[in-house]
Design an enzyme around this catalytic site. Structure first.
Site, PDB file in Angstrom:
ATOM      1  N   CYS A   1       0.784  -1.016  -0.097  1.00  0.00           N
ATOM      2  CA  CYS A   1       0.025   0.138  -0.124  1.00  0.00           C
ATOM      3  C   CYS A   1       0.830   1.200   0.016  1.00  0.00           C
ATOM      4  O   CYS A   1       0.288   2.395   0.463  1.00  0.00           O
ATOM      5  CB  CYS A   1      -0.900   0.034   1.302  1.00  0.00           C
TER       6      CYS A   1
HETATM    7  C1  LIG Z   1       0.026  -5.157   3.814  1.00  0.00           C
HETATM    8  S1  LIG Z   1       1.362  -6.391   3.863  1.00  0.00           S
HETATM    9  C2  LIG Z   1       0.262  -7.765   4.068  1.00  0.00           C
HETATM   10  C3  LIG Z   1       0.047  -8.228   5.549  1.00  0.00           C
HETATM   11  C4  LIG Z   1      -0.785  -9.574   5.701  1.00  0.00           C
HETATM   12  N1  LIG Z   1      -2.050  -9.898   5.078  1.00  0.00           N
HETATM   13  C5  LIG Z   1      -0.917  -9.836   7.391  1.00  0.00           C
HETATM   14  O1  LIG Z   1      -2.055  -9.859   7.620  1.00  0.00           O
HETATM   15  O2  LIG Z   1       0.107 -10.044   8.220  1.00  0.00           O
HETATM   16  C6  LIG Z   1       1.665  -6.557   2.110  1.00  0.00           C
HETATM   17  C7  LIG Z   1       2.649  -7.568   2.073  1.00  0.00           C
HETATM   18  O3  LIG Z   1       3.167  -7.736   0.657  1.00  0.00           O
HETATM   19  C8  LIG Z   1       4.221  -8.393   0.364  1.00  0.00           C
HETATM   20  N2  LIG Z   1       4.713  -8.114  -1.049  1.00  0.00           N
HETATM   21  C9  LIG Z   1       5.134  -7.142  -1.467  1.00  0.00           C
HETATM   22  N3  LIG Z   1       5.619  -7.110  -2.826  1.00  0.00           N
HETATM   23  C10 LIG Z   1       5.294  -8.694  -2.956  1.00  0.00           C
HETATM   24  C11 LIG Z   1       5.415  -9.452  -4.397  1.00  0.00           C
HETATM   25  N4  LIG Z   1       5.913  -9.070  -5.363  1.00  0.00           N
HETATM   26  N5  LIG Z   1       5.092 -10.721  -4.039  1.00  0.00           N
HETATM   27  C12 LIG Z   1       4.669 -11.347  -2.846  1.00  0.00           C
HETATM   28  N6  LIG Z   1       4.590 -10.577  -1.770  1.00  0.00           N
HETATM   29  C13 LIG Z   1       4.878  -9.150  -1.862  1.00  0.00           C
HETATM   30  C14 LIG Z   1       5.197  -7.371   1.480  1.00  0.00           C
HETATM   31  O4  LIG Z   1       6.282  -7.906   1.758  1.00  0.00           O
HETATM   32  C15 LIG Z   1       4.388  -7.269   2.578  1.00  0.00           C
HETATM   33  O5  LIG Z   1       4.248  -8.336   3.752  1.00  0.00           O
END
Ligand SMILES: C[S@@+](CC[C@H](N)C(=O)[O-])C[C@H]1O[C@@H](n2cnc3c(N)ncnc32)[C@H](O)[C@@H]1O
Length: 316
Positions: free
Chosen positions: A74
């Site tokens: 985000c």
């Molecule tokens: C808002 S957090 C999600 C939190 C999670 N749903 C929780 O409740 O703990 C967004 C996540 O997307 C991951 N992310 C970013 N780019 C990504 C990618 N290309 N592939 C997979 N995950 C990714 C980040 O590392 C981060 O942990």
């Protein structure tokens, strides 16, 4: 034997969303993130899930499941973030849409920062709603505050929920359970009152720079916490800290010389609504800032649970 409905989780982090999904009765088949310590933490708490470490863009095939959940990053939308409306990170929702089209689950749930409803990002929100409904889903969205659902924290987030159109059903967001004329808000004391006041090594113990002192960072024991964030420098104050007073525009000060401190990562997890026995494993990837990061990134499990439980019974 009861057969549970299944879920696939993307952008999983340490699994705040998934802890809620599991409590709502789902079996999470697959999870994914790029942060090694997010995987370590998730696997320590939910060893039964197959967790793939690496970019979602590299996943070619997804298992079939009843539910797809995902909280894509985000940065562009959040108040503290970069505010670049078109930064590439904002297009990771296309990867979610790719999985949605491949799996065609009965329903999906997305969570993101509430800034997405602001006018400069509305085109991105509209595009998400369009591609999800083009994929064959009846889509609803709403901004929810975790404090209204029994979490000891003010945290406003947008939820986008879709039900596959062939069911002919429209999702109804869960009713608020906590607030005026309802159950009392869960307070900081309720959430962390049993923990030590000075947990050495578990809180970020550095100076409070000018930006930190530009606003009131403290809430009392009897209130829900301010929003838990992933950057420990910006973590709100523990109520053991002195009260803050306003000196002028963007300028606050402590009212006494007593020592102030930020919430520890373990307290942050409690204030997010993680269970008391949540494990932070010591691994090659663990560090104080990583522990804060995965917890601050998470969706409060009780909030995600409420949203998942409000889905109609379409799982048989
Ligand atoms: C808002 S957090 C999600 C939190 C999670 N749903 C929780 O409740 O703990 C967004 C996540 O997307 C991951 N992310 C970013 N780019 C990504 C990618 N290309 N592939 C997979 N995950 C990714 C980040 O590392 C981060 O942990």
């Amino acid at each position: 034997m009861i057969i549970k409905p299944t879920a696939v989780s993307l952008f999983t982090g340490c699994g705040g969303s998934d802890a809620g999904v599991i409590k709502a009765g789902f079996n999470v088949l697959m999870a994914n993130d790029i942060i090694p310590y997010a995987k370590d933490t998730y696997v320590a708490n939910h060893p039964e899930t197959h967790y793939i470490l690496g970019s979602v863009a590299d996943i070619e095939a997804f298992p079939k499941s009843d539910l797809l959940v995902g909280c894509y990053p985000c940065q562009g939308f959040s108040q503290g973030g970069l505010r670049k409306a078109d930064s590439t990170i904002n297009y990771l929702y296309l990867e979610f849409a790719r999985a949605l089209n491949a799996i065609k689950p009965k329903a999906f749930i997305v969570e993101n920062v509430s800034g997405m409803v602001r006018s400069n990002y509305k085109h991105l929100l509209d595009h998400q709603l369009k591609i999800f409904s083009d994929a064959g889903y009846d889509v609803k969205y709403k901004v929810l505050n975790a404090a209204h659902y029994g979490v000891a924290q003010e945290r406003k987030r947008i939820f986008i929920v879709g039900i596959r159109s062939d069911f002919g059903l429209t999702y109804q967001f869960p009713e608020i359970t906590h607030g005026p004329d309802l159950d009392a808000y869960v307070t900081i004391k309720d959430a962390i009152g049993d923990l030590p006041l000075w947990p050495e090594g578990e809180f970020y113990d550095y100076d409070f720079h000018w930006y930190y002192m530009s606003r009131d960072r403290r809430r009392d024991w009897s209130e829900p916490s301010k929003t838990i964030v992933s950057n420990p420098r910006h973590m709100p104050l523990h109520p053991v800290s002195p009260i803050m007073t306003k000196l002028g525009d963007d300028k606050w000060a402590f009212t006494t010389e007593d020592k102030a401190r930020r919430f520890s990562y373990r307290e942050a997890a409690r204030l997010q609504g993680f269970s008391k026995d949540f494990i932070f494993p010591e691994t090659l990837n663990s560090s104080l800032s990583m522990k804060y990061k995965v917890v601050g990134n998470a969706v409060p499990p009780p909030l995600f649970e409420a949203v998942a439980k409000a889905l109609p019974a379409i799982w048989d």
